[in-house]
Design a protein around this motif. Structure first.
Motif, short mmCIF file in Angstrom:
data_model
loop_
_atom_site.label_atom_id
_atom_site.label_comp_id
_atom_site.label_asym_id
_atom_site.label_seq_id
_atom_site.Cartn_x
_atom_site.Cartn_y
_atom_site.Cartn_z
N GLU A 164 -44.98 -105.23 -52.57
CA GLU A 164 -45.62 -105.72 -51.35
C GLU A 164 -45.44 -107.22 -51.26
OE1 GLU A 164 -49.76 -104.33 -51.41
OE2 GLU A 164 -49.05 -102.77 -52.78
N GLY A 165 -45.62 -107.75 -50.07
CA GLY A 165 -45.47 -109.19 -49.87
C GLY A 165 -44.10 -109.52 -49.32
N ARG A 166 -43.90 -110.79 -49.04
CA ARG A 166 -42.64 -111.21 -48.45
C ARG A 166 -41.78 -111.88 -49.52
NH1 ARG A 166 -39.77 -113.89 -43.98
NH2 ARG A 166 -39.09 -115.74 -45.11
N ILE A 167 -40.61 -111.33 -49.76
CA ILE A 167 -39.70 -111.92 -50.74
C ILE A 167 -38.37 -112.20 -50.06
CG2 ILE A 167 -38.69 -111.72 -53.03
CD1 ILE A 167 -40.47 -109.34 -53.54
N ARG A 168 -37.84 -113.38 -50.28
CA ARG A 168 -36.48 -113.68 -49.84
C ARG A 168 -35.75 -114.34 -51.00
NH1 ARG A 168 -37.92 -110.94 -46.59
NH2 ARG A 168 -37.90 -111.04 -44.32
N VAL A 169 -34.60 -113.79 -51.34
CA VAL A 169 -33.76 -114.41 -52.36
C VAL A 169 -32.42 -114.69 -51.68
CG1 VAL A 169 -32.67 -114.17 -54.61
CG2 VAL A 169 -34.92 -113.18 -54.22
N LEU A 170 -32.04 -115.95 -51.62
CA LEU A 170 -30.85 -116.39 -50.89
C LEU A 170 -30.89 -115.83 -49.46
CD1 LEU A 170 -28.19 -115.75 -53.67
CD2 LEU A 170 -29.25 -117.92 -53.06
N GLY A 171 -32.09 -115.80 -48.91
CA GLY A 171 -32.27 -115.36 -47.53
C GLY A 171 -32.26 -113.86 -47.34
N ARG A 172 -32.15 -113.09 -48.43
CA ARG A 172 -32.09 -111.64 -48.29
C ARG A 172 -33.36 -110.97 -48.81
NH1 ARG A 172 -26.87 -109.81 -47.33
NH2 ARG A 172 -25.21 -111.24 -47.88
N GLU A 173 -33.59 -109.75 -48.30
CA GLU A 173 -34.68 -108.92 -48.80
C GLU A 173 -34.15 -108.15 -50.00
OE1 GLU A 173 -37.09 -105.92 -46.51
OE2 GLU A 173 -36.42 -107.24 -44.89
N PRO A 174 -34.59 -108.44 -51.19
CA PRO A 174 -33.92 -107.90 -52.38
C PRO A 174 -33.87 -106.37 -52.46
CG PRO A 174 -35.44 -109.65 -52.99
CD PRO A 174 -35.67 -109.36 -51.55
N PHE A 175 -34.99 -105.70 -52.24
CA PHE A 175 -34.97 -104.25 -52.46
C PHE A 175 -34.07 -103.55 -51.45
CE2 PHE A 175 -36.94 -99.92 -52.24
CZ PHE A 175 -36.59 -99.54 -53.53
N ARG A 176 -34.05 -104.08 -50.23
CA ARG A 176 -33.25 -103.42 -49.19
C ARG A 176 -31.76 -103.77 -49.32
NH1 ARG A 176 -32.55 -103.69 -43.90
NH2 ARG A 176 -33.01 -105.89 -43.83
N GLU A 177 -31.47 -104.96 -49.83
CA GLU A 177 -30.07 -105.43 -49.83
C GLU A 177 -29.61 -105.80 -51.23
OE1 GLU A 177 -29.46 -108.21 -46.26
OE2 GLU A 177 -31.55 -108.49 -46.76
N ARG A 178 -29.98 -105.00 -52.22
CA ARG A 178 -29.69 -105.39 -53.60
C ARG A 178 -28.19 -105.61 -53.86
NH1 ARG A 178 -27.99 -102.86 -57.84
NH2 ARG A 178 -28.32 -100.80 -56.94
N ALA A 179 -27.39 -104.64 -53.42
CA ALA A 179 -25.96 -104.72 -53.73
C ALA A 179 -25.34 -105.99 -53.13
CB ALA A 179 -25.24 -103.48 -53.24
N ALA A 180 -25.71 -106.30 -51.88
CA ALA A 180 -25.16 -107.50 -51.24
C ALA A 180 -25.68 -108.76 -51.93
CB ALA A 180 -25.53 -107.51 -49.76
N LEU A 181 -26.96 -108.73 -52.28
CA LEU A 181 -27.56 -109.89 -52.94
C LEU A 181 -26.88 -110.20 -54.27
CD1 LEU A 181 -29.85 -111.99 -53.24
CD2 LEU A 181 -31.25 -110.18 -54.24
N MET A 182 -26.55 -109.13 -55.01
CA MET A 182 -26.01 -109.31 -56.35
C MET A 182 -24.61 -109.93 -56.36
SD MET A 182 -28.20 -108.78 -58.49
CE MET A 182 -29.87 -108.20 -58.46
N ARG A 183 -23.98 -109.97 -55.21
CA ARG A 183 -22.68 -110.66 -55.15
C ARG A 183 -22.86 -112.16 -55.39
NH1 ARG A 183 -20.75 -106.78 -51.18
NH2 ARG A 183 -21.64 -107.94 -49.45
N ASP A 184 -24.06 -112.67 -55.06
CA ASP A 184 -24.30 -114.12 -55.16
C ASP A 184 -25.31 -114.49 -56.24
OD1 ASP A 184 -22.59 -114.85 -52.96
OD2 ASP A 184 -24.06 -113.84 -51.69
N VAL A 185 -25.72 -113.48 -57.03
CA VAL A 185 -26.68 -113.74 -58.10
C VAL A 185 -26.07 -113.27 -59.41
CG1 VAL A 185 -28.95 -113.17 -59.03
CG2 VAL A 185 -28.66 -113.44 -56.56
#
Lengths: 291, 289
Positions: free
Chosen positions: B61-82
């Protein structure tokens, strides 16, 4: 797409048995063909050469088919469970790979890659054994193994088996994947007990047998009677003709029933159920990172 | 230097429940570009749960942004930059070292293979060896080498030295320090062993029982916190200034203050800026060890 191919490649790295198991089986069969001894009392009539040759080629392929089914089943139950067991799921999830593509790569490994490897190995082995038998027997039996039409039929049969079994058993494959993604331990028990319990509960509470009836359609005879024309009758006719009844046996083309198979509601109901279970496995894998 | 002023990580009201148990309770913080942030807390404080939420491994719960992305919804895309090292020893044991590198090179859009190969050469690890043949310490270093070869804006390490012996921990943090000096990426690292990471950190996040109990830049510690070694005759007076923690040693008493005027404190004894480990224990309060 490249990510998907890398995932398939990764499965062959982890599961070297995909190469080793069919290879071992092939080695055993070639050894048997080289040094084994079998008394064949068959009517030595050239008219039956095709029938005998076809039967032998089928018999050479059968162990591969059975081993393939066992191998794929074991793989499906193990693949997602193993990565949770050794926590390497965290490594895979740290890579830029989605859960859908990962789960699908495992499904494709089980229903396409493993069967194709067994098929190719069976083909190569059958060729080799045919060659050995030809050299060892010096009779029409050896010659009868070298008929292009028989070989073509064999290829068609294998491909037909892979495609139709893949579709017919998709709900089973997907269920195994889901159990592998979800169960903490005892994956084999979890794979068997819930469907049986469901059927038993239905019988006890609703006094009906829909679940049991549906499960029955996925027994081997259920598959064979859906994807093939009157297989038992054909085999008897085949045996009769070999036994000297004089008829040339029906060929493989007449056994395959793709039209009926594709028109059966049970085929597509099962495929839809399989799709839903694959989706469920993806959802479970997405959440189940922590042990 | 990284000129992008947007925070790399933003968490607001991050909460994670398991049934009625609240593992992480409304945690909010930011990680600025290029910062090295230590997420520090005792075992079971919720560090890994926070990190898993940030890395999209679990819903929260709560609002999370990592590099501007929502981690749980966009994990695969996020992991390209993490670049994320989830734990010690999660590299699959059956994998050959060279293939782990091939895979990373194929999957990440920007990957510096030459740097990992240099690492292998330095540590004399043959690429054909399976991961399971390496020592635990080498495994951790190999994973770090692969992760840092990813050209990512954020490097995340979850208890990277847990269970390693002293020499392996030392080698690991030396490698991390060398890496940090060469790049401007942000680093987020969880640990319960404060001492060894301390020299690397620019920011501190203390977590205890699922709550954030401190969020402070290391160079702001001196202005915000003070440890007073109170002279015995002034002890009662000094206690009146409301220290948030009192540490009794054999021959003296140390009082910890937040936001107190140093000049006032100096009248009661010797004042110093507390170290991270001291502050960690003080902040977690009570008679914690």
């Amino acid at each position: 797409m490249t990510a998907f191919l890398w995932l398939l490649r990764r499965e062959t790295w982890e599961h070297r048995s995909i190469w080793i198991a069919p290879g071992l089986l092939a080695a055993l069969m070639v050894l048997a063909a080289l040094f084994g001894h079998a008394e064949l009392s068959l009517p030595a009539a050239a008219a039956h050469a095709g029938a005998v040759g076809g039967a032998m080629l089928l018999v050479f392929g059968l162990p591969f088919l059975l081993a393939m089914i066992v191998h794929s089943t074991w793989y499906l139950l193990d693949c997602l469970h193993a990565e949770r067991r050794d926590r390497s799921v965290l490594y895979w999830k740290a890579l830029p790979l989605g859960d859908a593509i990962t789960v699908l790569s495992k499904l494709v490994t089980a229903v396409l890659l493993i069967p194709m490897v067994y098929f190719a190995t069976a083909d190569a082995t059958t060729l080799l054994i045919a060659f050995i038998v030809s050299l060892r027997t010096h009779t029409w039996l050896g010659v009868s193994l070298w008929r292009a039409d028989l070989w073509l039929q064999l290829q068609a049969l294998w491909l037909y088996l892979i495609v139709t079994m893949g579709i017919w058993y998709l709900p089973v494959s997907a269920w195994l994947l889901l159990v592998s993604a979800w169960a903490r331990r005892a994956v084999t028990l979890w794979s068997i007990l819930p469907p049986l319990a469901l059927a038993w509960l239905e019988r006890g509470i609703l006094h009906s047998g829909h679940v049991a009836a549906w499960l029955a359609t996925r027994r081997p005879q259920g598959y064979l009677s859906s994807a093939f024309h009157d297989l038992a009758g054909s085999l008897f006719a085949f045996a009769d003709s070999v036994g000297g009844a004089g008829k040339e046996p029906r060929d493989v083309w007449m056994l395959l029933a793709p039209g009926r198979f594709l028109a059966m509601p049970s085929t597509w109901i099962g495929a839809a159920a399989g799709g839903a279970l694959v989706y469920a496995a993806i959802r479970v894998r997405r959440r189940e990172a922590e042990s | 230097m990284n000129m992008d002023p947007r925070p790399v990580v933003e968490a607001a009201g991050l909460t994670r429940r398991y049934g009625s148990f609240v593992a992480v309770d409304h945690v909010s913080f930011r990680v600025g570009a290029g910062r090295t942030v230590g997420l520090i807390g005792p075992n079971g404080a919720g560090k890994s749960t926070i990190l898993h939420a940030l890395m999209g491994l679990a819903p929260s719960e709560g609002r999370i942004r990592v590099l501007g992305r929502e981690p749980f919804r966009e994990r695969a895309a996020l992991m390209r930059d993490v670049a994320f090292v989830p734990d010690v020893a999660v590299l699959p044991g059956w994998m050959r070292v060279g293939r782990a590198i091939d895979l990373a090179a194929a999957l990440y859009p920007r990957f510096r293979r030459d740097r990992v190969l240099a690492f292998l050469e330095r540590c004399r690890i043959p690429a054909s060896h399976r991961v399971r043949t390496l020592s635990k310490g080498l495994k951790a270093q190999l994973h770090l080498a692969i992760a840092t070869a990813v050209d990512a804006r954020l490097l995340v390490l979850d208890e990277p030295t847990l269970g390693l012996d002293f020499l392996a921990r030392r080698a690991f943090y030396d490698a991390l320090a060398a890496e940090q000096s060469q790049s401007s990426r942000a680093i987020l690292i969880t640990t319960h062993q404060v001492d060894e990471v301390e020299p690397l950190l620019s920011d501190l996040l203390f977590v205890d029982r699922g709550r954030l109990v401190l969020d402070c830049a290391v160079d702001a510690l001196g202005a915000r916190f003070a440890a007073l070694e109170a002279a015995p005759e002034h002890l009662i007076e000094a206690r009146g200034l409301k220290p948030f923690h009192e540490r009794r040693l054999a021959d003296r008493v140390e009082l910890y203050f937040e936001g107190a005027d140093p000049a006032t404190l100096a009248r009661f004894g010797a004042v110093r800026t507390p170290g991270v480990a001291d502050l960690f224990i003080a902040r977690l309060g009570g008679s914690a060890p």
